[in-house]
Design a protein around this motif. Sequence first.
Motif, PDB file in Angstrom:
ATOM      1  N   UNK A 160       0.834  -1.195   0.000  1.00 16.73           N
ATOM      2  CA  UNK A 160       0.000   0.000   0.000  1.00 16.73           C
ATOM      3  C   UNK A 160       0.873   1.250   0.000  1.00 16.73           C
ATOM      4  N   UNK A 161       0.237   2.394  -0.134  1.00 14.21           N
ATOM      5  CA  UNK A 161       0.950   3.657  -0.286  1.00 14.21           C
ATOM      6  C   UNK A 161       1.829   3.968   0.920  1.00 14.21           C
ATOM      7  N   UNK A 162       1.325   3.728   2.109  1.00 12.90           N
ATOM      8  CA  UNK A 162       2.089   4.053   3.321  1.00 12.90           C
ATOM      9  C   UNK A 162       3.385   3.251   3.366  1.00 12.90           C
ATOM     10  N   UNK A 163       3.298   1.967   3.149  1.00 11.98           N
ATOM     11  CA  UNK A 163       4.486   1.114   3.209  1.00 11.98           C
ATOM     12  C   UNK A 163       5.469   1.457   2.091  1.00 11.98           C
ATOM     13  N   UNK A 164       4.924   1.800   0.915  1.00 14.25           N
ATOM     14  CA  UNK A 164       5.794   2.195  -0.197  1.00 14.25           C
ATOM     15  C   UNK A 164       6.548   3.478   0.114  1.00 14.25           C
ATOM     16  N   UNK A 165       5.853   4.460   0.668  1.00 15.66           N
ATOM     17  CA  UNK A 165       6.503   5.735   0.982  1.00 15.66           C
ATOM     18  C   UNK A 165       7.505   5.604   2.133  1.00 15.66           C
ATOM     19  N   UNK A 166       7.247   4.698   3.055  1.00 19.59           N
ATOM     20  CA  UNK A 166       8.216   4.434   4.118  1.00 19.59           C
ATOM     21  C   UNK A 166       9.511   3.863   3.526  1.00 19.59           C
ATOM     22  N   UNK A 167       9.351   2.930   2.601  1.00 18.40           N
ATOM     23  CA  UNK A 167      10.513   2.311   1.962  1.00 18.40           C
ATOM     24  C   UNK A 167      11.273   3.304   1.092  1.00 18.40           C
ATOM     25  N   UNK A 168      10.552   4.012   0.221  1.00 17.86           N
ATOM     26  CA  UNK A 168      11.199   4.962  -0.685  1.00 17.86           C
ATOM     27  C   UNK A 168      11.844   6.118   0.076  1.00 17.86           C
ATOM     28  N   UNK A 169      11.195   6.523   1.152  1.00 18.48           N
ATOM     29  CA  UNK A 169      11.744   7.621   1.953  1.00 18.48           C
ATOM     30  C   UNK A 169      13.088   7.282   2.573  1.00 18.48           C
ATOM     31  N   UNK A 170      13.267   6.013   2.878  1.00 16.01           N
ATOM     32  CA  UNK A 170      14.536   5.558   3.451  1.00 16.01           C
ATOM     33  C   UNK A 170      15.593   5.321   2.382  1.00 16.01           C
ATOM     34  N   UNK A 171      15.138   4.985   1.181  1.00 18.54           N
ATOM     35  CA  UNK A 171      16.062   4.640   0.102  1.00 18.54           C
ATOM     36  C   UNK A 171      16.524   5.841  -0.709  1.00 18.54           C
ATOM     37  N   UNK A 172      15.694   6.877  -0.784  1.00 19.57           N
ATOM     38  CA  UNK A 172      15.984   8.010  -1.664  1.00 19.57           C
ATOM     39  C   UNK A 172      16.108   9.313  -0.883  1.00 19.57           C
ATOM     40  N   UNK A 173      16.837  10.230  -1.461  1.00 19.12           N
ATOM     41  CA  UNK A 173      16.982  11.558  -0.844  1.00 19.12           C
ATOM     42  C   UNK A 173      15.894  12.505  -1.328  1.00 19.12           C
ATOM     43  N   UNK A 174      15.313  12.208  -2.513  1.00 19.35           N
ATOM     44  CA  UNK A 174      14.266  13.056  -3.082  1.00 19.35           C
ATOM     45  C   UNK A 174      13.126  12.195  -3.609  1.00 19.35           C
ATOM     46  N   UNK A 175      11.904  12.710  -3.482  1.00 26.94           N
ATOM     47  CA  UNK A 175      10.718  12.030  -4.015  1.00 26.94           C
ATOM     48  C   UNK A 175       9.779  13.060  -4.631  1.00 26.94           C
ATOM     49  N   UNK A 176       9.203  12.742  -5.784  1.00 28.19           N
ATOM     50  CA  UNK A 176       8.178  13.578  -6.387  1.00 28.19           C
ATOM     51  C   UNK A 176       6.816  12.935  -6.155  1.00 28.19           C
ATOM     52  N   UNK A 177       5.898  13.694  -5.549  1.00 28.99           N
ATOM     53  CA  UNK A 177       4.583  13.140  -5.213  1.00 28.99           C
ATOM     54  C   UNK A 177       3.485  14.113  -5.643  1.00 28.99           C
ATOM     55  N   UNK A 178       2.417  13.558  -6.172  1.00 35.23           N
ATOM     56  CA  UNK A 178       1.313  14.352  -6.712  1.00 35.23           C
ATOM     57  C   UNK A 178       0.592  15.162  -5.624  1.00 35.23           C
ATOM     58  N   UNK A 179       0.325  16.430  -5.931  1.00 33.14           N
ATOM     59  CA  UNK A 179      -0.355  17.293  -4.961  1.00 33.14           C
ATOM     60  C   UNK A 179      -1.754  17.711  -5.391  1.00 33.14           C
ATOM     61  N   UNK A 180      -2.134  17.420  -6.649  1.00 30.82           N
ATOM     62  CA  UNK A 180      -3.442  17.883  -7.133  1.00 30.82           C
ATOM     63  C   UNK A 180      -4.497  16.782  -7.170  1.00 30.82           C
ATOM     64  N   UNK A 181      -4.288  15.736  -6.386  1.00 33.14           N
ATOM     65  CA  UNK A 181      -5.324  14.730  -6.139  1.00 33.14           C
ATOM     66  C   UNK A 181      -5.591  14.721  -4.643  1.00 33.14           C
ATOM     67  N   UNK A 182      -6.836  14.951  -4.285  1.00 36.69           N
ATOM     68  CA  UNK A 182      -7.203  15.145  -2.880  1.00 36.69           C
ATOM     69  C   UNK A 182      -8.215  14.103  -2.438  1.00 36.69           C
ATOM     70  N   UNK A 183      -7.999  13.560  -1.243  1.00 36.75           N
ATOM     71  CA  UNK A 183      -8.922  12.561  -0.706  1.00 36.75           C
ATOM     72  C   UNK A 183      -8.717  12.367   0.777  1.00 36.75           C
ATOM     73  N   UNK A 184      -9.196  11.251   1.292  1.00 35.78           N
ATOM     74  CA  UNK A 184      -9.077  10.941   2.714  1.00 35.78           C
ATOM     75  C   UNK A 184      -8.484   9.546   2.886  1.00 35.78           C
ATOM     76  N   UNK A 185      -7.302   9.427   3.500  1.00 31.70           N
ATOM     77  CA  UNK A 185      -6.734   8.109   3.770  1.00 31.70           C
ATOM     78  C   UNK A 185      -7.628   7.326   4.722  1.00 31.70           C
ATOM     79  N   UNK A 186      -7.580   5.999   4.602  1.00 37.76           N
ATOM     80  CA  UNK A 186      -8.389   5.138   5.471  1.00 37.76           C
ATOM     81  C   UNK A 186      -7.543   3.995   6.001  1.00 37.76           C
ATOM     82  N   UNK A 187      -7.434   3.917   7.315  1.00 38.04           N
ATOM     83  CA  UNK A 187      -6.739   2.817   7.971  1.00 38.04           C
ATOM     84  C   UNK A 187      -7.666   1.606   7.932  1.00 38.04           C
ATOM     85  N   UNK A 188      -7.216   0.519   7.317  1.00 31.45           N
ATOM     86  CA  UNK A 188      -8.067  -0.660   7.140  1.00 31.45           C
ATOM     87  C   UNK A 188      -8.588  -1.200   8.466  1.00 31.45           C
ATOM     88  N   UNK A 189      -7.828  -1.017   9.527  1.00 30.60           N
ATOM     89  CA  UNK A 189      -8.283  -1.518  10.829  1.00 30.60           C
ATOM     90  C   UNK A 189      -9.520  -0.760  11.297  1.00 30.60           C
TER      91      UNK A 189
END
Length: 290
Positions: A160-189
């Motif tokens: 999922x997005x959270x786990x991917x961003x945790x991994x990429x954030x540790x692996x890379x110094x820079x990340x490009x992420x979309x800002x013009x899509x808006x919504x509400x995250x939902x914790x499956x629990x």
Amino acid sequence: MKKILVIGSEGQLGSELKLLHSNFDKAEFTFTTIESLDVTNQTDLTNQITSDSYSYIINCTAYTAVDKAESDQALADQINHQALKTIGKSASEIGAKVIHVSTDYVFDGTNYKPYTEIDVTSPNSVYGKTKLAGEKALMNANANSIILRTSWLYSMFGNNFVKTMLTLGKERSDLNVIFDQVGSPTFARDLAKVILNIIEKDITFEISFQSGIYHYSNEGVCSWFDFTRTIHEIANITCNVKPIESKDYPTAAPRPHYSVLNKSKIKTVYNVDIPYWKDSLKECIANINQ
């Protein structure tokens, strides 16, 4: 004791239900996986549902590879649409009530205020179209059905997005992420808890099973860029996250630019207290880091 069948227990939501079910003493659970039950096989699906006196069917299975669905329409339709006909019909035969999870992708994302359950649907992707077809097929086959539309689902399980961003954030110094899509995250629990709460209230006669479509996501609104920045802040990750537009990150399937869901109906009918997305995100990341 009531019996509950959970279809698709290997995914994010199904895994959360498996985690929570041991504390739910109102029913006995049966969990199926993609290995134990092929939902594209109508005979097997019918036999599984009608094999026992289930009172509730929770369908967590879905074809969720949004971009791949554009070129894999037949399989997406089988899982997201055709299987719902069988689930609804088979559940109706044994008198079972169905809870099915759908998506914000049934809307085109052009709204300017949170989508209600009665807003016009207009999916612009194969994924969204097959999910909407599944909603209609289920409601036509079994009047005792609840459809929960959710958005931006994540958990400590699966990809999922959270786990991917945790991994990429540790692996890379820079990340490009979309800002013009808006919504509400939902914790499956949180969504899993709501599903169990709906069933518990029906079993205990506190609130009877109220069929229909409901929206559920965590409270609050953000962009994918904001979401990523918050993930990294909570996890103490130092990464330079840069905002980009959707046009700078083309995908096979178009994404809704605005997919915020109005949760007034489920709050009113089931007296649901919905957590704020940042609070739930902190809980999930803490679980991931354990």
